[in-house]
Write an enzyme that holds these catalytic residues in place. Sequence first.
Site, mmCIF file in Angstrom:
data_model
loop_
_atom_site.group_PDB
_atom_site.id
_atom_site.type_symbol
_atom_site.label_atom_id
_atom_site.label_comp_id
_atom_site.label_asym_id
_atom_site.label_seq_id
_atom_site.Cartn_x
_atom_site.Cartn_y
_atom_site.Cartn_z
ATOM 1 N N CYS A 1 0.818 -1.234 0.000
ATOM 2 C CA CYS A 1 0.000 0.000 0.000
ATOM 3 C C CYS A 1 0.848 1.279 0.000
ATOM 4 O O CYS A 1 0.395 2.323 -0.482
ATOM 5 C CB CYS A 1 -0.956 -0.016 1.187
ATOM 6 N N GLN B 1 2.375 6.202 7.907
ATOM 7 C CA GLN B 1 1.387 5.204 7.492
ATOM 8 C C GLN B 1 0.302 4.958 8.534
ATOM 9 O O GLN B 1 0.562 4.937 9.740
ATOM 10 C CB GLN B 1 2.110 3.886 7.162
ATOM 11 N N HIS C 1 -2.264 6.704 3.821
ATOM 12 C CA HIS C 1 -0.826 6.891 4.004
ATOM 13 C C HIS C 1 -0.407 8.252 3.430
ATOM 14 O O HIS C 1 -0.805 8.619 2.314
ATOM 15 C CB HIS C 1 -0.044 5.804 3.263
HETATM 16 N N1 LIG Z 1 -4.492 -3.435 5.538
HETATM 17 C C1 LIG Z 1 -3.954 -2.824 4.494
HETATM 18 O O1 LIG Z 1 -3.944 -1.582 4.377
HETATM 19 C C2 LIG Z 1 -3.296 -3.626 3.411
HETATM 20 C C3 LIG Z 1 -2.867 -2.956 2.252
HETATM 21 C C4 LIG Z 1 -2.224 -3.675 1.230
HETATM 22 C C5 LIG Z 1 -2.021 -5.025 1.384
HETATM 23 N N2 LIG Z 1 -2.421 -5.656 2.530
HETATM 24 C C6 LIG Z 1 -2.202 -7.092 2.628
HETATM 25 O O2 LIG Z 1 -3.484 -7.736 2.647
HETATM 26 C C7 LIG Z 1 -3.387 -8.949 3.408
HETATM 27 C C8 LIG Z 1 -4.457 -8.898 4.494
HETATM 28 O O3 LIG Z 1 -4.200 -7.803 5.336
HETATM 29 P P1 LIG Z 1 -5.258 -7.254 6.390
HETATM 30 O O4 LIG Z 1 -4.758 -5.939 6.799
HETATM 31 O O5 LIG Z 1 -6.637 -7.375 5.837
HETATM 32 O O6 LIG Z 1 -5.064 -8.311 7.597
HETATM 33 P P2 LIG Z 1 -6.072 -8.705 8.761
HETATM 34 O O7 LIG Z 1 -7.014 -7.583 9.036
HETATM 35 O O8 LIG Z 1 -5.237 -9.164 9.880
HETATM 36 O O9 LIG Z 1 -6.923 -9.920 8.168
HETATM 37 C C9 LIG Z 1 -6.325 -11.171 7.949
HETATM 38 C C10 LIG Z 1 -7.311 -12.118 7.275
HETATM 39 O O10 LIG Z 1 -6.627 -13.365 7.064
HETATM 40 C C11 LIG Z 1 -7.349 -14.408 7.730
HETATM 41 N N3 LIG Z 1 -6.409 -15.382 8.280
HETATM 42 C C12 LIG Z 1 -5.563 -15.231 9.334
HETATM 43 N N4 LIG Z 1 -4.856 -16.364 9.549
HETATM 44 C C13 LIG Z 1 -5.283 -17.248 8.611
HETATM 45 C C14 LIG Z 1 -4.959 -18.601 8.320
HETATM 46 N N5 LIG Z 1 -4.028 -19.266 9.002
HETATM 47 N N6 LIG Z 1 -5.582 -19.196 7.281
HETATM 48 C C15 LIG Z 1 -6.506 -18.516 6.547
HETATM 49 N N7 LIG Z 1 -6.866 -17.249 6.782
HETATM 50 C C16 LIG Z 1 -6.261 -16.627 7.806
HETATM 51 C C17 LIG Z 1 -8.152 -13.725 8.820
HETATM 52 O O11 LIG Z 1 -9.253 -14.568 9.142
HETATM 53 P P3 LIG Z 1 -9.867 -14.673 10.637
HETATM 54 O O12 LIG Z 1 -10.754 -13.460 10.805
HETATM 55 O O13 LIG Z 1 -10.643 -15.943 10.564
HETATM 56 O O14 LIG Z 1 -8.735 -14.695 11.590
HETATM 57 C C18 LIG Z 1 -8.549 -12.434 8.123
HETATM 58 O O15 LIG Z 1 -9.637 -12.678 7.254
HETATM 59 C C19 LIG Z 1 -1.959 -8.984 3.964
HETATM 60 O O16 LIG Z 1 -1.154 -9.783 3.128
HETATM 61 C C20 LIG Z 1 -1.508 -7.531 3.902
HETATM 62 O O17 LIG Z 1 -0.111 -7.397 3.801
HETATM 63 C C21 LIG Z 1 -3.085 -4.998 3.524
#
Ligand SMILES: NC(=O)c1ccc[n+]([C@@H]2O[C@H](COP(=O)([O-])OP(=O)(O)OC[C@H]3O[C@@H](n4cnc5c(N)ncnc54)[C@H](OP(=O)(O)O)[C@@H]3O)[C@@H](O)[C@H]2O)c1
Length: 360
Positions: free
Chosen positions: A156, A183, A250
């Site tokens: 991001c 960020q 950000h």
């Molecule tokens: N947040 C941002 O601004 C952003 C921007 C760009 C890219 N990203 C990328 O997007 C991805 C998700 O980020 P996020 O911020 O949305 O994270 P998050 O809020 O922590 O959400 C994580 C997700 O993954 C699931 N999960 C966790 N452990 C798992 C497992 N062992 N098997 C299958 N599913 C699992 C969780 O499910 P449960 O609810 O069941 O635990 C939840 O749906 C990451 O790779 C991050 O680097 C995020």
Amino acid sequence: MSRIPVAVVGATGLAGQEFLVSLAGHPMLEVVKVAASSRSAGKTMAQATKDDKGASRWFCTEPLPAEFADLKVEDSASMTTDGVRLVFSAVEADVARELEPKCAATVPVISTASAFRYEDDVPVFLPGVNWDHAALIDLQRKKRGWKGFISPGPNCTTVGLAMTLKPLDVAFGVEKVLMTSMQALSGAGRSPGVTAMDILDNIIPYIPKEEEKVDKETIKILGRISGDAIVPAAIAVSCTCTRVNVIEGHTESVFVQLKRKASLADIKKVWREFGAELATLGLPSAPKQLIVEREDPYRPQVRLDRDEDGGMATVVGRLREDPALPNGVKYMLVSHNTRMGAAKGAILVAEYLVKKGRIV
Ligand SMILES: NC(=O)c1ccc[n+]([C@@H]2O[C@H](COP(=O)([O-])OP(=O)(O)OC[C@H]3O[C@@H](n4cnc5c(N)ncnc54)[C@H](OP(=O)(O)O)[C@@H]3O)[C@@H](O)[C@H]2O)c1
């Protein structure tokens, strides 16, 4: 046209929730399957976005769309691609490394995770910037024997930076870039995320692995296709990434050494005109303008500017000459990390690939 059935994996997380909000009533794509960890499996989306005590774990400004409230969450470990023609993946990199190739064997996977971003046969699309990298999709399919492919979006923090550098590089050449980011908390996800005790009244000067990602991805995205590979742009990029007490969006302070001197008016013009063809393709998630420039010296401000054009435009301001670098300029930018920087950016990539017949 009938809608393409899609799955959202990681649907309960911050990026996943943003996927659902942005896909509600989508004219080209229809969410028919959602998946997450075993903690959420078997629950409906409404149940899975509440904690054990009933407190909401829904973080988007918009509510959970009613059309998805009763969808049953599957366990991503046992999920299949039956019944879908596209998977959006929004899980952490370690989970993505296992899951995404399994899905890509049969259908395209558009991901927000970093797991495959740095592999030679994997394009990292930034809308309007590097569609020519799509040539790698055929190579990836052939090399890996997949019917689908993996297409991760950028980190991001890379999004606003690479977006604003691309038109400068095309018009004047970019030699060197120095960037400091401020960020948002949502960029850290919600499990475990950043605790209030750490971030209130504070700035955290380090985000593990972030600076390396931004340095590497920026030159890959701005690189050119040569034969079967991307030749990274010959630009020296150096970043400091910090976490600040802001929920979404950000902010970045950018210093650029250009190859050729450019006036501030010339720079504003190339930014204004950049990506005009994207707006003509009729893609539902595309912003009218990829880069929006503010003249007010007190802008961009993250709270006021992150939602520009649905969080899909990069807002720039405070453009001025920089006396410390040859042909130097400096500016500030704001870019929405979960919209253009994650879910909605990934959806825009999908819309483009559908339009070009790469997703059918
Ligand atoms: N947040 C941002 O601004 C952003 C921007 C760009 C890219 N990203 C990328 O997007 C991805 C998700 O980020 P996020 O911020 O949305 O994270 P998050 O809020 O922590 O959400 C994580 C997700 O993954 C699931 N999960 C966790 N452990 C798992 C497992 N062992 N098997 C299958 N599913 C699992 C969780 O499910 P449960 O609810 O069941 O635990 C939840 O749906 C990451 O790779 C991050 O680097 C995020």
